[in-house]
Write a protein that holds these residues in place. Structure first.
Motif, mmCIF file in Angstrom:
data_model
loop_
_atom_site.group_PDB
_atom_site.id
_atom_site.type_symbol
_atom_site.label_atom_id
_atom_site.label_comp_id
_atom_site.label_asym_id
_atom_site.label_seq_id
_atom_site.Cartn_x
_atom_site.Cartn_y
_atom_site.Cartn_z
ATOM 1 N N LYS A 54 0.829 -1.212 0.000
ATOM 2 C CA LYS A 54 0.000 0.000 0.000
ATOM 3 C C LYS A 54 0.863 1.262 0.000
ATOM 4 N N THR A 55 2.120 1.180 0.448
ATOM 5 C CA THR A 55 2.977 2.368 0.519
ATOM 6 C C THR A 55 3.304 2.929 -0.869
ATOM 7 N N SER A 58 -0.639 6.094 -3.527
ATOM 8 C CA SER A 58 -0.966 7.268 -2.714
ATOM 9 C C SER A 58 -2.464 7.533 -2.596
ATOM 10 N N ALA A 60 -6.406 6.904 -2.052
ATOM 11 C CA ALA A 60 -7.250 5.973 -1.299
ATOM 12 C C ALA A 60 -8.103 5.129 -2.247
ATOM 13 N N GLY A 84 1.628 -1.411 4.767
ATOM 14 C CA GLY A 84 1.370 0.011 4.592
ATOM 15 C C GLY A 84 1.652 0.841 5.825
ATOM 16 N N ARG A 85 1.376 2.143 5.709
ATOM 17 C CA ARG A 85 1.553 3.069 6.821
ATOM 18 C C ARG A 85 0.480 2.807 7.879
ATOM 19 N N GLU A 87 -1.501 4.685 9.565
ATOM 20 C CA GLU A 87 -2.786 5.372 9.390
ATOM 21 C C GLU A 87 -3.620 4.720 8.280
ATOM 22 N N ASP A 88 -2.935 4.252 7.225
ATOM 23 C CA ASP A 88 -3.652 3.578 6.145
ATOM 24 C C ASP A 88 -4.187 2.224 6.595
#
Length: 335
Positions: A54-55, A58, A60, A84-85, A87-88
């Motif tokens: 997911k990183t 960008s 959503a 991923g990050r 928050e994601d």
């Protein structure tokens, strides 16, 4: 041991390279940048693990169709991983709930990521579809067999009725295929069972009871990549139905070509002299009597017999005569 299939969805080439270096011993890896294309690849590969980076995405909206990867029963057993990050990942946990099997935070070291991917390698119960299919085995109207390469290890009631076979002991698929080189069929089935392809759909001629030949469309399909050497074969004598979706699972061209050649073997006619020999054989004439009747040498008669057996892919001249009669390849005068 056969490698598992890993579909890696990432735009980050360096990240993909590191993943490949870590897990390539256990996985055969396919890398794809486009999520849309990745779904079509997933339907073809039916991967054991799907890894989303997911990183490297960008927007959503990039992952709005993620649920598609578990929307078909062909993919529900794939292990779905998202890296991923934080928050994601929090957003995705709320949005997709139990859809994703593993969430890996961006700050995780590569060796830890690899360890988790390898730990989950083959963790899913891939016998699920095998068990479900066997439960429905005898309810299906089409003749179906479960094969272990060339050996028939189970058959449903429809198959028993059509082929007049009650027990599987010693019965092989090549017993039902009238093909010149049966070793080629065995090799083709063995390669299909052990290979990465999930299906093969083709046409052929099959020997049913009383040595009768019937044209059929046959479909081979694996129930699971993890069940070594076993797959199913569905038979449709009308040739109008399609048992396997052309968009799902990769095709084994070798198997399709091999059996298609068997159906093409009937596309020939005997020479005039061969027809004369067969007609006299049907009357009970011996080689010497045929020689005297046709005014050709016994050696030439034996050569004709040999050619007839070879061209009809039979083992005896009697089988060749039955084959010729069944396919209306010779004309017999009414007695």
């Amino acid at each position: 041991m056969e490698k598992k299939q890993l579909l890696l969805v990432s735009k980050n080439q360096d990240f993909s390279k590191k993943i490949i270096e870590q897990v390539s011993v256990n996985y055969e890896i396919t890398v794809e940048k486009s999520i849309h294309v990745a779904y079509n690849i997933a339907l073809t590969l039916l991967p054991d693990t799907i890894f989303f980076d997911k990183t490297s995405y960008s927007k959503a909206s990039d992952f709005r169709n993620l649920k598609n990867f578990k929307s078909t029963h062909f993919l529900t057993k794939s292990f779905l991983v998202v890296y991923g990050r934080n928050e994601d990942l929090m957003i995705m946990k709320k949005r997709y709930k139990s859809l994703i099997d593993e969430y890996l935070p961006e700050n995780m070291e590569m060796d830890q990521i690899a360890a988790l991917v390898l730990k989950n390698c083959g963790q899913k119960n891939f016998n699920y579809w095998h068990d479900c299919f066997m439960g429905l085995f005898n309810l299906m109207a089409q003749p179906i067999v479960l094969l272990q390469q060339n050996n028939i290890i189970a058959m449903n009631d429809a198959f028993k009725k059509v082929f007049r076979i009650e027990k599987t002991n010693g019965v092989k698929l090549t017993d039902l295929v009238n093909i010149e080189n049966k070793a080629k069929v065995k090799t083709s089935l063995r390669n299909f069972a052990r290979g990465k392809h999930m299906k093969a759909v083709t046409t052929t001629s099959l020997l049913v009871h009383n040595d009768k030949l019937r044209n059929a469309r046959i479909s081979f399909s694996k129930l699971s990549r993890s069940i070594t050497d076993q797959f199913i074969m569905l038979i449709d004598f009308s040739g109008d139905e399609y048992f396997i979706d052309d968009n799902i699972g990769s095709h084994a061209d070798q198997v399709e070509k091999c059996f298609k050649e068997n159906s093409e073997l009937t596309d020939f006619s005997f020479t005039k002299r061969e027809k004369e020999v067969i007609a006299l054989l049907c009357k009970g004439y011996k080689t010497k009597e045929i020689s005297e009747t046709l005014f050709i040498s016994p050696k030439t008669i034996e050569k004709h017999r040999s050619n007839i057996i070879k061209r009809t892919n039979s083992e005896t001249i009697l089988e060749s005569i039955i084959y010729a009669i069944n396919h209306n390849l010779v004309d017999f005068p009414m007695s």
